[in-house]
Enzyme design. Sequence first.
Site, PDB file in Angstrom:
ATOM      1  N   HIS A 147      28.077  -1.063 -11.037  1.00 55.28           N
ATOM      2  CA  HIS A 147      28.016  -0.389 -12.338  1.00 55.28           C
ATOM      3  C   HIS A 147      27.899   1.126 -12.144  1.00 55.28           C
ATOM      4  CE1 HIS A 147      25.977  -4.322 -13.830  1.00 55.28           C
ATOM      5  NE2 HIS A 147      27.211  -4.329 -14.289  1.00 55.28           N
ATOM      6  N   SER A 198      25.361  -8.817 -11.164  1.00 54.24           N
ATOM      7  CA  SER A 198      23.929  -8.896 -11.488  1.00 54.24           C
ATOM      8  C   SER A 198      23.392 -10.296 -11.196  1.00 54.24           C
ATOM      9  CB  SER A 198      23.706  -8.572 -12.968  1.00 54.24           C
ATOM     10  OG  SER A 198      24.157  -7.282 -13.259  1.00 54.24           O
ATOM     11  N   ARG A 214      36.779  -6.786 -11.252  1.00 55.70           N
ATOM     12  CA  ARG A 214      36.523  -7.009  -9.836  1.00 55.70           C
ATOM     13  C   ARG A 214      37.660  -7.771  -9.159  1.00 55.70           C
ATOM     14  NH1 ARG A 214      30.629  -9.163 -10.887  1.00 55.70           N
ATOM     15  NH2 ARG A 214      31.958 -10.066 -12.468  1.00 55.70           N
ATOM     16  N   LYS A 223      20.544 -15.058 -25.516  1.00 52.29           N
ATOM     17  CA  LYS A 223      20.325 -15.199 -24.074  1.00 52.29           C
ATOM     18  C   LYS A 223      19.153 -14.341 -23.618  1.00 52.29           C
ATOM     19  CE  LYS A 223      23.149 -14.340 -20.220  1.00 52.29           C
ATOM     20  NZ  LYS A 223      24.473 -13.881 -19.847  1.00 52.29           N
TER      21      LYS A 223
END
Length: 183
Positions: A21, A132, A94, A45
């Site tokens: 990030h 993460s 990614r 969440k």
Amino acid sequence: MNHEKRIAIYPGSFDPLTNGHVDLIERSLKLFDEVVVAVLHNYKKQGLFSVKERIAMIQDSFPDTSGIQVESFEGLLVDFAKIKGAAAVIRGMRAASDFENEFQMALLNRKLSRDVQSVFLITGQRWIFTSSSSIKEAALFGGDISDMVPIPVLKKLMEKYPKLHKTIETKKINSSQTCPIDL
Ligand code: PNS
């Protein structure tokens, strides 16, 4: 010359911020005058860190960088982009596995608003395997993730995960290896 500020939103969960990030934020600042890092307030969440903690970790990771704002948002991303006057949404890509979800999200955002463009930056090669969730899993079991997150995030992860704390402590004691953190 009257130059309007080019503002971009970089949205995400950031639970927590990773070096992937950080790389993306730094590169975005070369394209935009201002980058608003927008932490999603997701009522559905529960994360490892509260939104307040996530924001603090991001701010602490960029103490001297101008051009960055860190905020939380709820509701639609395109609405938040409008409030902030942002012309673009930045997302990192990614691998091919990210593509489908990002493609769907970009098309939906485009349907919801024609005023904001999705801009994709390919993740730095070093951070292709960094996420993460994988960092949290490795840290839980004491895996050394110290070069995958900024120091303020490493410190908070060590508070949450005793095994990670032990790993970093041992690394410091066997100090032929450089330890990233002052305990
Ligand atoms: O880091 P993440 O979890 O991949 O980020 C996902 C995020 C926050 C970008 C996405 O869930 C989002 O924009 N949520 C806000 C709600 C919204 O606008 N939904 C429509 C587009 S998906």
